[in-house]
Design an enzyme around this catalytic site. Structure first.
Site, PDB file in Angstrom:
ATOM      1  N   ARG A 539       0.829  -1.199   0.000  1.00 26.01           N
ATOM      2  CA  ARG A 539       0.000   0.000   0.000  1.00 26.01           C
ATOM      3  C   ARG A 539       0.867   1.256   0.000  1.00 26.01           C
ATOM      4  O   ARG A 539       1.900   1.318   0.647  1.00 26.01           O
ATOM      5  CB  ARG A 539      -0.894   0.038   1.248  1.00 26.01           C
ATOM      6  CG  ARG A 539      -1.830  -1.126   1.396  1.00 26.01           C
ATOM      7  CD  ARG A 539      -2.964  -1.184   0.428  1.00 26.01           C
ATOM      8  NE  ARG A 539      -3.802  -0.019   0.354  1.00 26.01           N
ATOM      9  CZ  ARG A 539      -5.001   0.007  -0.240  1.00 26.01           C
ATOM     10  NH1 ARG A 539      -5.494  -1.094  -0.800  1.00 26.01           N
ATOM     11  NH2 ARG A 539      -5.698   1.105  -0.297  1.00 26.01           N
ATOM     12  N   VAL A 540       0.392   2.237  -0.729  1.00 22.14           N
ATOM     13  CA  VAL A 540       1.096   3.521  -0.751  1.00 22.14           C
ATOM     14  C   VAL A 540       0.257   4.588  -0.046  1.00 22.14           C
ATOM     15  O   VAL A 540       0.615   5.752  -0.007  1.00 22.14           O
ATOM     16  CB  VAL A 540       1.407   3.981  -2.195  1.00 22.14           C
ATOM     17  CG1 VAL A 540       2.440   3.074  -2.827  1.00 22.14           C
ATOM     18  CG2 VAL A 540       0.137   4.020  -3.048  1.00 22.14           C
ATOM     19  N   ASP A 541      -0.891   4.180   0.509  1.00 29.50           N
ATOM     20  CA  ASP A 541      -1.732   5.150   1.228  1.00 29.50           C
ATOM     21  C   ASP A 541      -1.687   4.825   2.723  1.00 29.50           C
ATOM     22  O   ASP A 541      -0.840   4.069   3.172  1.00 29.50           O
ATOM     23  CB  ASP A 541      -3.169   5.105   0.688  1.00 29.50           C
ATOM     24  CG  ASP A 541      -3.766   3.701   0.757  1.00 29.50           C
ATOM     25  OD1 ASP A 541      -3.080   2.782   1.262  1.00 29.50           O
ATOM     26  OD2 ASP A 541      -4.907   3.525   0.306  1.00 29.50           O
ATOM     27  N   ASP A 542      -2.597   5.383   3.486  1.00 27.28           N
ATOM     28  CA  ASP A 542      -2.576   5.150   4.922  1.00 27.28           C
ATOM     29  C   ASP A 542      -3.405   3.946   5.326  1.00 27.28           C
ATOM     30  O   ASP A 542      -4.178   3.988   6.280  1.00 27.28           O
ATOM     31  CB  ASP A 542      -3.034   6.415   5.661  1.00 27.28           C
ATOM     32  CG  ASP A 542      -1.955   7.480   5.613  1.00 27.28           C
ATOM     33  OD1 ASP A 542      -0.766   7.098   5.617  1.00 27.28           O
ATOM     34  OD2 ASP A 542      -2.284   8.669   5.541  1.00 27.28           O
ATOM     35  N   VAL A 543      -3.263   2.885   4.575  1.00 24.77           N
ATOM     36  CA  VAL A 543      -3.895   1.627   4.941  1.00 24.77           C
ATOM     37  C   VAL A 543      -2.768   0.675   5.310  1.00 24.77           C
ATOM     38  O   VAL A 543      -1.765   0.598   4.619  1.00 24.77           O
ATOM     39  CB  VAL A 543      -4.709   1.048   3.760  1.00 24.77           C
ATOM     40  CG1 VAL A 543      -5.171  -0.370   4.061  1.00 24.77           C
ATOM     41  CG2 VAL A 543      -5.909   1.944   3.454  1.00 24.77           C
TER      42      VAL A 543
END
Ligand code: WTA
Length: 675
Positions: A539-543
């Site tokens: 993941r590259v997001d805040d997950v």
């Protein structure tokens, strides 16, 4: 598609399909497939096979938590059960587009209830039975379902879990929330209070026209149908007397077996909603991902058939719980759409010992086995002897899903678990590995090898499935040609794609289509090698992907700051040998408590308890790091990059921290690591 039963076929010239749009600047994102068609997913999973004379084929070999608990359910028996459930749900007023929530363990009644809903056109929303009362409650308010189907209790390993009690608590939360909404409609989170119907949404009615009491019982509490699982859980009905609400709660065994075993099918338009499934995103509360009928059916039936190279003699086993998308697509629907025989296992891989899975593989002669890297790593750590004790020669395909698989785990899966494939006479006797990349939102496999066709590389999800068109973008949003690394996006619709976020189409467009114009943004990073193979980097997001389960950092932070001792929190991922990534939480305590506090262990326990209460045990932070302050930019934004580096011990590579409001914070944090 031709082999499915359609009461109406789709229009030959699928005009809408050619008009698809992934570019918000050109108008709203509206995806539809098989326009004009009408079918029913349950009918295609069950009736079709029974009518073809396959009623005696085994649908499920069920194996309980404890050895010796077992049941065999044929396709005919499954159809009978599903009809009985369908009739009962209908008698409780659940009709087309009404919601039914499901909070159950892995027993045949779980997929049966999902199928029953699809038979009568009700939208099912399964909540993983490991989520806490608060989590469950939060998923039961928009709208309040007509019926909630649950189970008295279940044992996971040696531990009994009283699901009905969790439901009682959750429903108290729902009642309070409904009461607050009645007084102040703006009291709930904005995306949670709208009633919705995908069909109405497609017709373009404004959300205002959907609100309010419609006499369907959306307000108030659902009717609760409780499966009595005394035999397996050891806990009798008397245990649940205290929380039993007459008029609201009914025992499954008192009402279902007396229902007729035929149940009229509600035919559904291609784009009618099939189900809602909550999943974590990078911001706010989990969102209800909506999937519709015909496209989803086509996508998962086809991927099941090709990715698992389906043969009628197969015994398929997907270890995922039906509470996740993997259990939806590749337990409840994909296999049954292909008439497959499956193993359904209620227990855990290490009970009574670490050989349980392989024992079951031999017992049922499993041919295709599908699990997650975290489980592979956990079993690898227990030693080869647990695997070697069993033959496993029936297995010809081994699947993996949920997170990137590291090459060590891949090779262990290949060399140890899949070493003795019996159906290959000459050459290397290894089972093929299919590393399938996909998401709750994609509904179906997207990037995956095809067994026997795609040359395998350890750790690569490899190539896109038929019709799937991925791309890699650089920071600026330009497509990368040839080998390279970037953000993974998809360029055009696929049939099983999610259609919207329940009650909040704007959030759907914002989350998936606003980052890069013209592309569906996956939230993952990937590398493409010289052979065009995709290697998912995560993941590259805040997950955070903990043991293959998606947890939003925002959810954990909000659970932490919900505790009275916690002033502020920031959560980052940390590499973990078994879980893939673990949750690492920085916590700033209330003024005067000290960092670390006087009794750090006690405070740590309290905070962990708060997270488990708000979300569930899967979100338990592995590390709590005392933080007198968090590194913030002058505009007040937390620099998570810095927190990640400190968590992993890479503080020598912090990069540019000149924009920090107070660079001294970093030093204090490094000193407090491990305290
Ligand atoms: C991750 C599960 C690497 C990815 C089906 C994705 C994977 C998220 C793989 C979706 C894989 C899933 N290799 N990463 N084979 N499969 N992921 O919605 O980060 O629970 O975005 O769906 O899991 O998780 P979800």
């Amino acid at each position: 598609m031709e082999e499915f039963h359609w009461t109406k076929k789709w229009e030959k010239k699928n005009a809408d399909f050619h008009k698809w749009n992934f570019d918000l600047s050109k108008g709203p994102i509206h995806i539809s497939w098989f326009n004009g068609a009408e079918t029913n997913v349950c009918y295609n999973c069950l009736d079709r096979h029974v009518e073809a004379g396959e009623g005696d084929r085994v649908c499920f070999y069920w194996e309980g938590n404890d050895p010796g608990q077992e049941r065999t359910v044929t396709y005919q028996e499954m159809l009978d059960l599903v009809c009985q459930i369908g009739n009962y749900l209908r008698s409780q007023g659940a009709g087309p587009d009404d919601e039914v929530a499901i909070y159950m363990p892995m027993i045949p009644e779980l997929p049966a209830t999902m199928l029953a809903c699809s038979r009568i056109g009700a939208i099912f929303s399964v909540v993983f039975a490991g989520f806490s009362a608060e989590s469950l409650g939060g998923r039961l308010t928009s709208p309040v379902p007509k019926v909630l189907v649950t189970c008295s209790a279940v044992r996971r390993g040696a531990k009994p879990i009283e699901l009905k009690k969790i439901v009682d608590e959750a429903l108290e939360i729902v009642e309070q929330s409904v009461a607050t909404q009645a007084v102040d409609p703006s009291a709930s989170t904005p995306h949670m209070h709208q009633a919705y119907s995908n069909r109405r949404l497609a017709e373009g009615l404004s959300s205002a026209a959907l609100g309010g009491e419609d006499g369907s019982g959306r307000k108030g509490v659902p009717h609760v149908l409780v499966f009595d699982h005394t035999q397996a859980s050891g806990l009798g009905r008397d245990k649940f007397q205290a929380g039993w609400v007459e008029g609201r709660d009914v025992w499954w065994q008192d009402v279902i077996p007396s229902q007729p075993t035929t149940c009229e099918v509600t035919w559904r338009a291609a784009e009618d909603t099939l189900f809602k499934l909550y999943t974590s995103g990078s911001t706010g509360q989990p969102k209800g991902v909506l999937h519709t009928t015909a496209g989803y059916m086509a996508g998962i039936a086809l991927t099941y058939k090709y990715v698992f190279d389906h043969r009628p003699t197969d015994v398929f086993w997907c270890t995922a719980d039906c509470g996740w998308i993997t259990g939806h697509s590749y337990v409840s629907f994909g296999p049954m759409l292909n008439g497959a025989t499956q193993i359904l296992f209620e227990g855990i891989p290490t009970y009574p010992d670490a050989g349980r899975w392989w024992e079951l593989v031999d017992k049922y002669q499993c041919t295709v086995f599908y699990t997650a890297p975290t489980a592979i790593r956990a079993l690898m750590a227990q030693g080869d002897q647990w695997v070697k004790k069993y033959k496993r020669s029936s297995v010809r395909i081994l699947g993996t899903v949920g997170e990137p698989i590291n090459p060590e785990a891949w090779w262990w899966y290949y060399d140890v678990v899949g070493e003795k494939r019996a159906d290959i006479v000459v050459g290397e006797k290894r089972a093929d590995i299919v590393d399938t990349w996909w998401q709750t939102e994609t509904g179906m496999h997207m990037i995956t090898p095809l067994p026997g066709c795609t040359p395998l590389k350890a750790g690569a999800a490899s190539l896109p499935f038929f019709g799937v068109e991925p791309a890699l973008l650089d920071q600026a949003g330009n497509e990368i040609e040839g080998p390279g690394q970037g953000y993974l996006v998809i360029k055009r619709p696929w049939p099983a794609m999610m259609r919207t976020v329940a009650g909040d189409h704007a959030r759907f467009e914002q989350t998936y289509f606003s980052q890069y114009k013209g592309y569906y943004f996956t939230g993952d990073g990937a590398r493409r090698d010289e052979d065009g193979y995709y290697w998912i980097t995560g993941r590259v997001d805040d997950v955070i992907n903990v043991s293959g389960h998606r947890i939003g950092t925002a959810e954990v932070e909000s659970a932490l700051v919900g505790h009275h001792l916690c002033a502020e929190a920031a959560v980052v991922p940390l590499d973990h040998p078994i879980k893939g990534t673990a949750i690492y939480a920085y916590v700033t305590l209330m003024e005067g408590l000290g960092h670390p506090p006087d009794d750090p262990e006690a405070v740590r326990k309290e905070l962990v308890k708060a997270v488990r209460k708000a979300i569930g045990p899967i979100a338990t932070p592995d590390v709590i790091h005392w933080a007198p302050a968090l590194p913030k930019t002058r505009s007040g934004k937390i620099m998570r990059r810095v927190l990640r580096k400190i968590a992993s011990g890479h503080e020598s590579k912090l990069g540019d921290i000149s924009t920090l409001a107070d660079p001294g914070v970093v030093k204090a944090l490094i000193e407090l690591r491990g305290k």
